[in-house]
Every structure is written in C-alpha cells, then in structure tokens.
Design an enzyme around this catalytic site. Structure first.
Site, PDB file in Angstrom:
ATOM      1  N   GLU A  10      21.670  -9.155  32.034  1.00 20.76           N
ATOM      2  CA  GLU A  10      21.019  -7.846  32.215  1.00 20.76           C
ATOM      3  C   GLU A  10      19.893  -7.684  31.213  1.00 20.76           C
ATOM      4  O   GLU A  10      20.088  -7.993  30.044  1.00 20.76           O
ATOM      5  CB  GLU A  10      21.986  -6.668  31.998  1.00 20.76           C
ATOM      6  CG  GLU A  10      22.862  -6.364  33.177  1.00 20.76           C
ATOM      7  CD  GLU A  10      23.781  -5.172  32.931  1.00 20.76           C
ATOM      8  OE1 GLU A  10      23.357  -4.191  32.294  1.00 20.76           O
ATOM      9  OE2 GLU A  10      24.951  -5.273  33.337  1.00 20.76           O
ATOM     10  N   GLU A  57      30.594  -6.403  29.627  1.00 21.39           N
ATOM     11  CA  GLU A  57      30.307  -5.582  28.435  1.00 21.39           C
ATOM     12  C   GLU A  57      31.579  -4.972  27.820  1.00 21.39           C
ATOM     13  O   GLU A  57      31.757  -3.751  27.776  1.00 21.39           O
ATOM     14  CB  GLU A  57      29.304  -4.463  28.770  1.00 21.39           C
ATOM     15  CG  GLU A  57      27.938  -4.956  29.128  1.00 21.39           C
ATOM     16  CD  GLU A  57      26.844  -3.897  28.951  1.00 21.39           C
ATOM     17  OE1 GLU A  57      27.158  -2.755  28.580  1.00 21.39           O
ATOM     18  OE2 GLU A  57      25.674  -4.230  29.190  1.00 21.39           O
TER      19      GLU A  57
HETATM   20  C1  GCO Z   1      23.141   3.085  32.481  1.00 25.35           C
HETATM   21  C2  GCO Z   1      23.308   1.701  31.924  1.00 25.35           C
HETATM   22  C3  GCO Z   1      24.095   0.888  32.919  1.00 25.35           C
HETATM   23  C4  GCO Z   1      24.431  -0.389  32.303  1.00 25.35           C
HETATM   24  C5  GCO Z   1      25.275  -1.366  33.070  1.00 25.35           C
HETATM   25  C6  GCO Z   1      26.042  -2.108  32.006  1.00 25.35           C
HETATM   26  O1  GCO Z   1      22.029   3.607  32.452  1.00 25.35           O
HETATM   27  O2  GCO Z   1      24.173   3.598  32.928  1.00 25.35           O
HETATM   28  O3  GCO Z   1      22.075   1.088  31.667  1.00 25.35           O
HETATM   29  O4  GCO Z   1      23.383   0.777  34.114  1.00 25.35           O
HETATM   30  O5  GCO Z   1      23.250  -1.048  31.898  1.00 25.35           O
HETATM   31  O6  GCO Z   1      26.154  -0.750  33.965  1.00 25.35           O
HETATM   32  O7  GCO Z   1      26.386  -3.357  32.454  1.00 25.35           O
END
Ligand code: GCO
Length: 454
Positions: free
Chosen positions: A359, A161
């Site tokens: 994801e 990301e």
């Molecule tokens: C959160 C986010 C993370 C991200 C992930 C990105 O709630 O902190 O959803 O969990 O989705 O780390 O890749």
C-alpha cells in the site's frame, strides 16, 4: 527525478479491502463482523453500498487491466465464508470469491488475497478477539478452508497491518472493541496475531504445493526530530521497536531479539503493562519465519520523534515539522522514508523474502469533474511518482523489492474517514456508482507500457 520506466516483470498493482469496497453487507448469507455491529450502534458512516464492488467487480477488474495493472490486492470477508463463526460454510459467499478470482485471472490481473483486513467476525470480538487463544485456532481453520477451496489463488497474505489494527482496537479506540489506552491488550493482540500468522504459514505449506504466503505490516519509520539530542534519539529507538521492529522481528525472525525485547519490556513496564509469551509460541514462530514467501510493507508516511512524552510513555511524541509538506489530513509527505525503511529491513533481516509495497497512496478531497471528464489528480501522480522513485532507488542498490500496489484501485469506504478521503485511481460517484478515470490511471497505463529491464 521522476520515474521513466518500470523493471521487467515488476508487479504493478492496486490494493483494496473487502469491507472498504464490497458493500452488500447483508447479502447472500454474509454474517456480522465487528464493523457491521459497531456501525449499527454508532452510525458514523454507512458501509453500504461502499463502491458496490460485490456487484461491479468485473467492471473494476477490467478497468484495472485496461490501465495496465497486472495485479490486485483483495481481501476475503471471513463472515461471508463462515457467517456464524462456526464451521458451517456459506456457499454463496464462497461462490462470490470464486467468481471474483476467475474474473481477475481472465483479465491477467493476478489476485493477491488477504485473509484478514481489519474485519474480525463479531462473534470473535465477543469471545475476546485475538486475546483469546482459541480464536487464533479459529483463524487457522478459516485459513485452511480458504487454501483448500481457493486453489486458483497462489499469493496469500494472512493479516493486514497488525499494529494499526491492535492500536485502533486497544489504544486509540477508533476500531471495535474501542478500548482506549490499553497497552497490555494492544501488544498482546500483536503477539497473538504474529502467532496466528505463523500457524497459518505452517498450515499453508502443509496444504499448498505451490504459491507464496506473507504478512503485511504498516511500517512507519521514526527519525529523531533533533539529530543532536540524545533524548530524541533514545525516544526514537523506543518508538522504532514499538511501531516497527517488534513486529518485524516476530514475523521475519520468528523471535524477538534481546535488544528488541528489552526495549519493549521497558516500554510496557513504564506504562504499567505486561504481556505473556509462551515458549511454544516462539517455537512455532521460529519454524514459520523462513517459510514466508513474500513480505508486504504498507508505507504512507514517516514521523519525527521528540522526547516529550505522548499517550504511550517512553516512545516520545510526533514533532510538527513545518519544513515537511503534509497531506490535507496532516500526514507528513516523506518519500525518503520508504527508501530508508527498505534499506533498513534489507540490512537487518538477512533472510528477508521478496518485498512488495502493498500500500502507498494519498487521500485527497476530490470533487467529481464537471463534464464527466478525466479528473485531474496531479497531486496524487506526484506523490506516487516520488515514492516509486525511492522504491526503484532501493532496488537499484540491491534491495529485493519486486512490486508496488497503489492504495487504492478506486475510491472506497474508509474506517475512520467514511467517504470523504478519496484514494482511488478511479473516482466513484457513490450515488450513481459511476466510475470516472483520474489522470493517475493514465500515469499507471503509461508506465505499464515501459516494463523493460532497469
Ligand atoms: C483510511 C486508511 C485505510 C487504510 C487501509 C489499511 O483512510 O481508512 O488509509 O484505507 O489505508 O485500510 O490497510
């Protein structure tokens, strides 16, 4: 309109990130990363013990296998391998990851390993982070070490990301080094990460005879809030370049197309920002692009763009649509956006490698079940089912999407939400570290048993 069966050989997985599940932040010679430093000075949440994955991974991997998953996304913590951001290897850290990968393979759960998941070494931050080109070469050295050392891994992702990371670090300030509203730094960091990814892809193909490598982008499609408004449509085009297309071009084409660069330059100039792209960068990116063996797309939500200016000028702002349902954290629930984005990238990037949804999931405010029984998360099953349905619809129309990783295998530490936003197929009681099955794990198991040709 729910999913009844999965394609044969479908990659059916769940995703995690080292710092969000491991805990053990000071154990076995691990060095300091940017979150250790930041959270020690701003004790918002304690990253220990997280889900204690560092000690409990064998229980969690066997749960993944038991409930029908055939793959798991993991990430390596850079500072467990090189604690001091020099070339001195920490053998205890290396051994932990060998043990973890061995456990995955023994349980027939293929490890898909990310080299960098939001957890830069603190010393990297102190020397300019991705903005210092010497740190790009440090990342390449770390990656080359991992490719040589962990020959048991055959599926690698470079960086997770890029845009969420750069935006957290340089626009919202939620991530260390917590700079706010600095578009020059954010977009420069993104370009430098695309360059870093490209250099690592070239190194991978020099070192590894087998396996695949790719990058992971959080793609968040924008749709004009009012289809008949030229202003909303124009803002949406700029938003798309800012949030998705600039990165997609860099990774999948190895260049920024004329229209992409024109719109990005326009966004930069009206925000009094600028970036530097060296000619050599583009040569390296161009060589690496066709060598991506897979592409990881994280999808959570879509946005509806109205022309009224937001924090970044030129890309409009997000409309609050009361005809679209939202999560408890206010995220639009829009499964169709997954289908639209898959179709769009499949059409616009002809040489696209196989796509994985790396994801997708929903954070819920869940409480432990009274009688230690199965936790009822029907809301999550509905969310996952609707998104998986859109994935399979795109696949049935010829999009080369070959797998789906649920975020997340288990409840874990969240960068900005601490322990309150639960995403797991398994509930974690962070006091006792006991795991409790949620109904969505049974849903995974049932679908796993249906893997026939679709
Ligand atoms: C959160 C986010 C993370 C991200 C992930 C990105 O709630 O902190 O959803 O969990 O989705 O780390 O890749």
């Amino acid at each position: 309109k729910s999913v009844k069966s999965l394609p044969k050989n479908f990659i059916w997985g769940a995703a995690t990130a080292a710092y969000q599940v491991e805990g053990a932040t000071q154990e076995d010679g691990k060095g300091i990363n940017m979150w250790d430093e930041y959270l020690s000075k701003n004790p918002l949440y304690n990253p220990n013990p997280a889900s204690d994955f560092y000690h409990r991974y064998s229980e969690d991997i066997s749960l993944a296998s038991k409930y029908g998953l055939n793959a798991i996304r993991l990430s390596i913590s850079w500072v467990r391998i090189f604690p001091n951001f020099d070339n001195k290897v920490n053998r205890q850290g290396v051994q932990y990851y060998h043990n973890l990968f061995k456990c995955c393979l023994e349980n027939n759960v293929t490890p898909y390993v990310t080299l960098h998941h939001f957890d830069s070494p603190q010393k990297m931050i102190e020397t300019g982070d991705w903005l210092n080109r010497e740190n790009i070469d440090k990342f390449v050295e770390y990656a080359k070490f991992c490719f040589r050392e962990f020959s048991e891994v055959s599926h690698w992702f470079t960086i997770n990301e890029l845009m969420s990371l750069a935006s957290g670090q340089y626009i919202t300030g939620a991530f260390p080094p917590n700079h706010k509203n600095n578009l020059s730094e954010a977009i420069q960091a993104e370009h430098n990460m695309i360059l870093a990814h490209s250099k690592v892809v070239l190194a991978f193909h020099r070192i590894c005879k087998k396996g695949r490598i790719g990058c992971i982008l959080a793609l968040k499609p924008g749709f004009p809030n009012d289809k008949n408004s030229e202003a909303d449509k124009e803002a949406t085009k700029n938003y798309e370049v800012y949030n998705n297309v600039f990165l997609l071009d860099g990774i999948l084409l190895g260049k920024y197309r004329t229209n992409t660069l024109k719109r990005m330059q326009n966004i930069l100039s009206i925000n009094h920002a600028k970036i530097k792209i060296e000619t050599d960068d583009l040569e390296i990116m161009q060589k690496a692009a066709p060598l991506n063996g897979m592409f990881g797309m994280n999808y959570y939500r879509s946005e509806f763009i109205k022309s009224q200016e937001g924090q970044i000028k030129g890309i409009g702002s997000f409309a609050n649509r009361n005809d679209i349902s939202k999560t408890a954290w206010g995220w639009n629930i829009y499964p169709k956006g997954l289908y639209v984005m898959l179709k769009r990238i499949s059409k616009n990037y002809p040489r696209l490698p196989p796509i994985l949804i790396t994801e997708n999931g929903i954070g819920l405010d869940e409480k432990q079940s009274k009688n230690d029984g199965i936790i009822d998360d029907d809301e999550r099953i509905t969310f996952l089912d609707q998104h998986l349905y859109q994935l399979l619809k795109a696949r049935s129309e010829g999009v080369n999407v070959i797998g789906y990783f649920i975020w997340s295998l288990e409840d874990q530490f969240s960068w900005v939400n601490g322990y309150g936003k639960r995403y797991g197929l398994f509930f974690v009681d962070f006091e006792s570290q006991k795991r409790f099955i949620k109904k969505s794990a049974l849903w995974c198991q049932k679908l796993s048993a249906t893997m026939t040709e679709v």
